[in-house]
Motif scaffolding. Structure first.
Motif, PDB file in Angstrom:
ATOM      1  N   PHE A   9       0.855  -1.176   0.000  1.00  0.00           N
ATOM      2  CA  PHE A   9       0.000   0.000   0.000  1.00  0.00           C
ATOM      3  C   PHE A   9       0.894   1.229   0.000  1.00  0.00           C
ATOM      4  CE2 PHE A   9      -2.961  -2.714   2.798  1.00  0.00           C
ATOM      5  CZ  PHE A   9      -3.438  -3.385   1.705  1.00  0.00           C
ATOM      6  N   LYS A  10       0.517   2.226  -0.758  1.00  0.00           N
ATOM      7  CA  LYS A  10       1.263   3.477  -0.730  1.00  0.00           C
ATOM      8  C   LYS A  10       1.083   4.121   0.642  1.00  0.00           C
ATOM      9  CE  LYS A  10       1.611   4.463  -5.615  1.00  0.00           C
ATOM     10  NZ  LYS A  10       1.299   5.395  -6.695  1.00  0.00           N
ATOM     11  N   PRO A  11       2.029   4.941   1.075  1.00  0.00           N
ATOM     12  CA  PRO A  11       1.935   5.562   2.404  1.00  0.00           C
ATOM     13  C   PRO A  11       0.597   6.278   2.602  1.00  0.00           C
ATOM     14  CG  PRO A  11       4.084   5.985   1.441  1.00  0.00           C
ATOM     15  CD  PRO A  11       3.261   5.324   0.371  1.00  0.00           C
ATOM     16  N   GLY A  12       0.010   6.034   3.762  1.00  0.00           N
ATOM     17  CA  GLY A  12      -1.237   6.690   4.127  1.00  0.00           C
ATOM     18  C   GLY A  12      -2.496   5.972   3.685  1.00  0.00           C
ATOM     19  N   VAL A  13      -2.365   4.909   2.860  1.00  0.00           N
ATOM     20  CA  VAL A  13      -3.540   4.181   2.375  1.00  0.00           C
ATOM     21  C   VAL A  13      -4.078   3.293   3.498  1.00  0.00           C
ATOM     22  CG1 VAL A  13      -4.334   2.409   0.758  1.00  0.00           C
ATOM     23  CG2 VAL A  13      -2.824   4.233  -0.037  1.00  0.00           C
ATOM     24  N   THR A  14      -5.398   3.336   3.697  1.00  0.00           N
ATOM     25  CA  THR A  14      -6.054   2.521   4.726  1.00  0.00           C
ATOM     26  C   THR A  14      -7.001   1.527   4.072  1.00  0.00           C
ATOM     27  OG1 THR A  14      -7.967   3.976   4.963  1.00  0.00           O
ATOM     28  CG2 THR A  14      -6.001   4.506   6.301  1.00  0.00           C
ATOM     29  N   LEU A  15      -7.497   0.598   4.863  1.00  0.00           N
ATOM     30  CA  LEU A  15      -8.467  -0.373   4.362  1.00  0.00           C
ATOM     31  C   LEU A  15      -9.717   0.338   3.853  1.00  0.00           C
ATOM     32  CD1 LEU A  15      -9.084  -3.324   3.880  1.00  0.00           C
ATOM     33  CD2 LEU A  15      -9.929  -3.484   6.209  1.00  0.00           C
ATOM     34  N   ASP A  16     -10.110   1.417   4.496  1.00  0.00           N
ATOM     35  CA  ASP A  16     -11.275   2.173   4.030  1.00  0.00           C
ATOM     36  C   ASP A  16     -11.051   2.734   2.625  1.00  0.00           C
ATOM     37  OD1 ASP A  16     -12.834   1.695   6.263  1.00  0.00           O
ATOM     38  OD2 ASP A  16     -12.153   3.498   7.310  1.00  0.00           O
ATOM     39  N   ASP A  17      -9.801   3.084   2.292  1.00  0.00           N
ATOM     40  CA  ASP A  17      -9.490   3.573   0.948  1.00  0.00           C
ATOM     41  C   ASP A  17      -9.653   2.467  -0.092  1.00  0.00           C
ATOM     42  OD1 ASP A  17      -8.707   6.140   1.905  1.00  0.00           O
ATOM     43  OD2 ASP A  17      -6.719   5.360   2.373  1.00  0.00           O
ATOM     44  N   LEU A  18      -9.384   1.214   0.307  1.00  0.00           N
ATOM     45  CA  LEU A  18      -9.431   0.084  -0.617  1.00  0.00           C
ATOM     46  C   LEU A  18     -10.846  -0.430  -0.874  1.00  0.00           C
ATOM     47  CD1 LEU A  18      -6.510  -2.043   0.893  1.00  0.00           C
ATOM     48  CD2 LEU A  18      -6.356  -0.353  -0.932  1.00  0.00           C
ATOM     49  N   LYS A  19     -11.698  -0.352   0.131  1.00  0.00           N
ATOM     50  CA  LYS A  19     -13.016  -0.999   0.080  1.00  0.00           C
ATOM     51  C   LYS A  19     -13.817  -0.713  -1.191  1.00  0.00           C
ATOM     52  CE  LYS A  19     -13.726  -1.796   4.971  1.00  0.00           C
ATOM     53  NZ  LYS A  19     -14.501  -1.426   6.163  1.00  0.00           N
ATOM     54  N   PRO A  20     -13.892   0.529  -1.685  1.00  0.00           N
ATOM     55  CA  PRO A  20     -14.716   0.767  -2.883  1.00  0.00           C
ATOM     56  C   PRO A  20     -14.240   0.002  -4.128  1.00  0.00           C
ATOM     57  CG  PRO A  20     -14.124   2.852  -1.839  1.00  0.00           C
ATOM     58  CD  PRO A  20     -13.331   1.772  -1.163  1.00  0.00           C
ATOM     59  N   TYR A  21     -13.000  -0.472  -4.120  1.00  0.00           N
ATOM     60  CA  TYR A  21     -12.410  -1.108  -5.309  1.00  0.00           C
ATOM     61  C   TYR A  21     -12.295  -2.626  -5.195  1.00  0.00           C
ATOM     62  CZ  TYR A  21     -10.914   3.705  -5.967  1.00  0.00           C
ATOM     63  OH  TYR A  21     -10.893   5.069  -6.106  1.00  0.00           O
ATOM     64  N   LEU A  22     -12.506  -3.176  -4.002  1.00  0.00           N
ATOM     65  CA  LEU A  22     -12.186  -4.591  -3.762  1.00  0.00           C
ATOM     66  C   LEU A  22     -12.985  -5.557  -4.627  1.00  0.00           C
ATOM     67  CD1 LEU A  22     -11.532  -4.714   0.074  1.00  0.00           C
ATOM     68  CD2 LEU A  22      -9.870  -4.711  -1.805  1.00  0.00           C
ATOM     69  N   ARG A  23     -14.267  -5.315  -4.813  1.00  0.00           N
ATOM     70  CA  ARG A  23     -15.077  -6.230  -5.632  1.00  0.00           C
ATOM     71  C   ARG A  23     -14.533  -6.305  -7.060  1.00  0.00           C
ATOM     72  NH1 ARG A  23     -21.272  -7.266  -5.471  1.00  0.00           N
ATOM     73  NH2 ARG A  23     -21.527  -8.424  -7.398  1.00  0.00           N
ATOM     74  N   VAL A  26     -10.987  -8.089  -7.097  1.00  0.00           N
ATOM     75  CA  VAL A  26     -11.062  -9.549  -6.973  1.00  0.00           C
ATOM     76  C   VAL A  26     -11.619 -10.166  -8.260  1.00  0.00           C
ATOM     77  CG1 VAL A  26     -12.193 -11.427  -5.711  1.00  0.00           C
ATOM     78  CG2 VAL A  26     -11.197  -9.505  -4.465  1.00  0.00           C
ATOM     79  N   SER A  27     -12.626  -9.548  -8.847  1.00  0.00           N
ATOM     80  CA  SER A  27     -13.187 -10.058 -10.107  1.00  0.00           C
ATOM     81  C   SER A  27     -12.136 -10.060 -11.213  1.00  0.00           C
ATOM     82  CB  SER A  27     -14.377  -9.202 -10.542  1.00  0.00           C
ATOM     83  OG  SER A  27     -15.420  -9.307  -9.619  1.00  0.00           O
ATOM     84  N   ASN A  28     -11.351  -9.008 -11.266  1.00  0.00           N
ATOM     85  CA  ASN A  28     -10.305  -8.893 -12.281  1.00  0.00           C
ATOM     86  C   ASN A  28      -9.269 -10.012 -12.137  1.00  0.00           C
ATOM     87  OD1 ASN A  28      -9.026  -7.418 -14.461  1.00  0.00           O
ATOM     88  ND2 ASN A  28      -7.483  -6.849 -12.965  1.00  0.00           N
ATOM     89  N   VAL A  29      -8.817 -10.244 -10.916  1.00  0.00           N
ATOM     90  CA  VAL A  29      -7.826 -11.305 -10.683  1.00  0.00           C
ATOM     91  C   VAL A  29      -8.427 -12.669 -10.990  1.00  0.00           C
ATOM     92  CG1 VAL A  29      -6.400 -12.442  -8.937  1.00  0.00           C
ATOM     93  CG2 VAL A  29      -6.489  -9.951  -9.039  1.00  0.00           C
ATOM     94  N   ASP A  68      -3.301  -2.400 -14.707  1.00  0.00           N
ATOM     95  CA  ASP A  68      -4.718  -2.365 -15.075  1.00  0.00           C
ATOM     96  C   ASP A  68      -5.639  -2.735 -13.906  1.00  0.00           C
ATOM     97  OD1 ASP A  68      -6.661  -1.923 -17.198  1.00  0.00           O
ATOM     98  OD2 ASP A  68      -7.047  -4.085 -17.062  1.00  0.00           O
ATOM     99  N   PHE A  69      -5.093  -3.164 -12.775  1.00  0.00           N
ATOM    100  CA  PHE A  69      -5.919  -3.505 -11.620  1.00  0.00           C
ATOM    101  C   PHE A  69      -6.588  -2.231 -11.092  1.00  0.00           C
ATOM    102  CE2 PHE A  69      -3.340  -7.444 -10.041  1.00  0.00           C
ATOM    103  CZ  PHE A  69      -3.676  -8.123 -11.189  1.00  0.00           C
ATOM    104  N   PRO A  70      -7.836  -2.332 -10.650  1.00  0.00           N
ATOM    105  CA  PRO A  70      -8.526  -1.157 -10.129  1.00  0.00           C
ATOM    106  C   PRO A  70      -7.775  -0.426  -9.013  1.00  0.00           C
ATOM    107  CG  PRO A  70     -10.112  -2.884 -10.553  1.00  0.00           C
ATOM    108  CD  PRO A  70      -8.740  -3.492 -10.759  1.00  0.00           C
ATOM    109  N   LEU A  71      -7.162  -1.153  -8.088  1.00  0.00           N
ATOM    110  CA  LEU A  71      -6.420  -0.498  -7.000  1.00  0.00           C
ATOM    111  C   LEU A  71      -5.177   0.216  -7.518  1.00  0.00           C
ATOM    112  CD1 LEU A  71      -6.727  -3.202  -4.191  1.00  0.00           C
ATOM    113  CD2 LEU A  71      -7.825  -0.949  -4.249  1.00  0.00           C
ATOM    114  N   SER A  72      -4.569  -0.333  -8.557  1.00  0.00           N
ATOM    115  CA  SER A  72      -3.412   0.327  -9.166  1.00  0.00           C
ATOM    116  C   SER A  72      -3.850   1.586  -9.902  1.00  0.00           C
ATOM    117  CB  SER A  72      -2.706  -0.612 -10.145  1.00  0.00           C
ATOM    118  OG  SER A  72      -2.218  -1.763  -9.491  1.00  0.00           O
ATOM    119  N   LYS A  73      -4.931   1.475 -10.651  1.00  0.00           N
ATOM    120  CA  LYS A  73      -5.443   2.641 -11.381  1.00  0.00           C
ATOM    121  C   LYS A  73      -5.814   3.773 -10.429  1.00  0.00           C
ATOM    122  CE  LYS A  73      -7.408   0.489 -15.503  1.00  0.00           C
ATOM    123  NZ  LYS A  73      -8.676   0.207 -16.196  1.00  0.00           N
TER     124      LYS A  73
END
Length: 110
Positions: A9-23, A26-29, A68-73
């Motif tokens: 995770f880049k500095p300062g990124v929290t789980l709350d920052d990730l949640k909107p992208y997780l679905r 995971v689908s992409n992977v 191309d992963f949503p979290l990377s984008k």
């Protein structure tokens, strides 16, 4: 070749920052897994993040997928890569016949 990709995770990124992208992440992977591009996928046990084993021709190709992963984008991750090929010949071939390879193979102290 096999390529291990692991993220941080880049500095300062929290789980709350990730949640909107997780679905979508995971689908992409999962799609890449079903296509035979992702061979293995692990959650990191030491810190948050994943380890993905790709079967591809180059690190550049693996980077194209991770970019191309949503979290990377979204700019939340940085990726690291290790590329490797199988050893060219059985390691035993390199051993002197006098080398002790008798059982038990694991002789470490318990």
């Amino acid at each position: 070749m096999k390529i291990i990709a692991y993220d941080n995770f880049k500095p300062g990124v929290t789980l709350d920052d990730l949640k909107p992208y997780l679905r979508d992440e995971v689908s992409n992977v999962w799609r890449l897994w079903k296509a035979g591009i992702v061979r293995e996928n692990y959650a990191r046990a030491d810190i948050g993040g994943v380890i993905i084993v790709f079967e591809l021709d180059s690190v550049d190709e693996a980077r194209r997928y991770t970019d191309d992963f949503p979290l990377s984008k979204a700019g939340l991750l940085e990726w690291h890569f290790l590329a490797f090929d199988p050893a060219p010949l059985p390691l035993e071939y390199l051993f002197d016949p006098g080398v002790d390879i008798a059982q038990p193979w694991d002789r470490t102290a318990a």
